[in-house]
Design a protein around this motif. Sequence first.
Motif, mmCIF file in Angstrom:
data_model
loop_
_atom_site.group_PDB
_atom_site.id
_atom_site.type_symbol
_atom_site.label_atom_id
_atom_site.label_comp_id
_atom_site.label_asym_id
_atom_site.label_seq_id
_atom_site.Cartn_x
_atom_site.Cartn_y
_atom_site.Cartn_z
ATOM 1 N N PHE A 52 -8.763 -105.655 53.523
ATOM 2 C CA PHE A 52 -8.848 -106.128 52.145
ATOM 3 C C PHE A 52 -9.893 -105.291 51.419
ATOM 4 O O PHE A 52 -11.020 -105.141 51.888
ATOM 5 N N SER A 53 -9.536 -104.717 50.277
ATOM 6 C CA SER A 53 -10.442 -103.822 49.566
ATOM 7 C C SER A 53 -10.899 -104.447 48.246
ATOM 8 O O SER A 53 -10.384 -105.466 47.809
ATOM 9 N N ILE A 54 -11.841 -103.787 47.589
ATOM 10 C CA ILE A 54 -12.345 -104.255 46.302
ATOM 11 C C ILE A 54 -11.238 -104.200 45.247
ATOM 12 O O ILE A 54 -11.175 -105.040 44.356
ATOM 13 N N GLU A 55 -10.340 -103.230 45.353
ATOM 14 C CA GLU A 55 -9.211 -103.149 44.426
ATOM 15 C C GLU A 55 -8.307 -104.368 44.561
ATOM 16 O O GLU A 55 -7.774 -104.869 43.572
ATOM 17 N N ASP A 56 -8.120 -104.841 45.784
ATOM 18 C CA ASP A 56 -7.327 -106.053 46.007
ATOM 19 C C ASP A 56 -7.982 -107.258 45.347
ATOM 20 O O ASP A 56 -7.302 -108.119 44.783
ATOM 21 N N LEU A 57 -9.290 -107.318 45.425
ATOM 22 C CA LEU A 57 -10.017 -108.422 44.816
ATOM 23 C C LEU A 57 -9.827 -108.442 43.302
ATOM 24 O O LEU A 57 -9.672 -109.493 42.696
ATOM 25 N N TYR A 58 -9.814 -107.271 42.696
ATOM 26 C CA TYR A 58 -9.625 -107.189 41.245
ATOM 27 C C TYR A 58 -8.186 -107.498 40.821
ATOM 28 O O TYR A 58 -7.928 -107.776 39.667
ATOM 29 N N ARG A 59 -7.233 -107.445 41.741
ATOM 30 C CA ARG A 59 -5.840 -107.785 41.425
ATOM 31 C C ARG A 59 -5.589 -109.293 41.430
ATOM 32 O O ARG A 59 -4.579 -109.748 40.914
ATOM 33 N N VAL A 60 -6.501 -110.051 41.977
ATOM 34 C CA VAL A 60 -6.344 -111.504 42.061
ATOM 35 C C VAL A 60 -6.586 -112.113 40.680
ATOM 36 O O VAL A 60 -7.562 -111.798 40.010
ATOM 37 N N THR A 74 -7.619 -115.650 34.113
ATOM 38 C CA THR A 74 -8.527 -114.514 33.937
ATOM 39 C C THR A 74 -8.105 -113.381 34.867
ATOM 40 O O THR A 74 -7.903 -113.592 36.060
ATOM 41 N N THR A 75 -7.959 -112.181 34.290
ATOM 42 C CA THR A 75 -7.633 -110.988 35.072
ATOM 43 C C THR A 75 -8.742 -109.966 34.900
ATOM 44 O O THR A 75 -9.432 -109.946 33.882
ATOM 45 N N SER A 76 -8.893 -109.128 35.909
ATOM 46 C CA SER A 76 -9.925 -108.096 35.877
ATOM 47 C C SER A 76 -9.284 -106.722 35.877
ATOM 48 O O SER A 76 -8.270 -106.504 36.527
ATOM 49 N N ASP A 77 -9.883 -105.795 35.144
ATOM 50 C CA ASP A 77 -9.431 -104.413 35.090
ATOM 51 C C ASP A 77 -10.555 -103.545 35.654
ATOM 52 O O ASP A 77 -11.567 -103.326 34.994
ATOM 53 N N LEU A 78 -10.373 -103.075 36.871
ATOM 54 C CA LEU A 78 -11.410 -102.310 37.557
ATOM 55 C C LEU A 78 -11.682 -100.977 36.858
ATOM 56 O O LEU A 78 -12.827 -100.581 36.697
ATOM 57 N N ALA A 79 -10.647 -100.301 36.399
ATOM 58 C CA ALA A 79 -10.820 -98.987 35.768
ATOM 59 C C ALA A 79 -11.640 -99.073 34.485
ATOM 60 O O ALA A 79 -12.442 -98.189 34.188
ATOM 61 N N ARG A 80 -11.456 -100.135 33.728
ATOM 62 C CA ARG A 80 -12.183 -100.300 32.466
ATOM 63 C C ARG A 80 -13.415 -101.186 32.598
ATOM 64 O O ARG A 80 -14.150 -101.367 31.630
ATOM 65 N N ALA A 81 -13.597 -101.769 33.765
ATOM 66 C CA ALA A 81 -14.720 -102.683 34.035
ATOM 67 C C ALA A 81 -14.732 -103.830 33.026
ATOM 68 O O ALA A 81 -15.768 -104.173 32.466
ATOM 69 N N LYS A 82 -13.556 -104.434 32.812
ATOM 70 C CA LYS A 82 -13.439 -105.542 31.865
ATOM 71 C C LYS A 82 -12.668 -106.689 32.485
ATOM 72 O O LYS A 82 -11.868 -106.503 33.399
#
Length: 69
Positions: free
Chosen positions: A26-34, A54-62
């Motif tokens: 399980f990676s940090i990218e997976d966590l941001y997809r939840v 609530t959704t997270s966008d890792l690339a934009r840090a938002k």
Amino acid sequence: MMRRALLLSILLLLLFSSLHAQKRAFSIEDLYRVKNISDLHVSPDGKRIIFVVTTSDLARAKRSSHIWR
């Protein structure tokens, strides 16, 4: 009888192919997809539910939140 043997062989093939599927950590990218669900409220008549997704966008840090009914 032949149909039963064919079905059994297909099921065994599917079973063994799923056993050899590649697993990963399980990676940090997976966590941001939840998606997170919070603030659940039921209307007084009980016919509607309102909640926040609530959704997270890792690339934009938002993070963005939307109200759903």
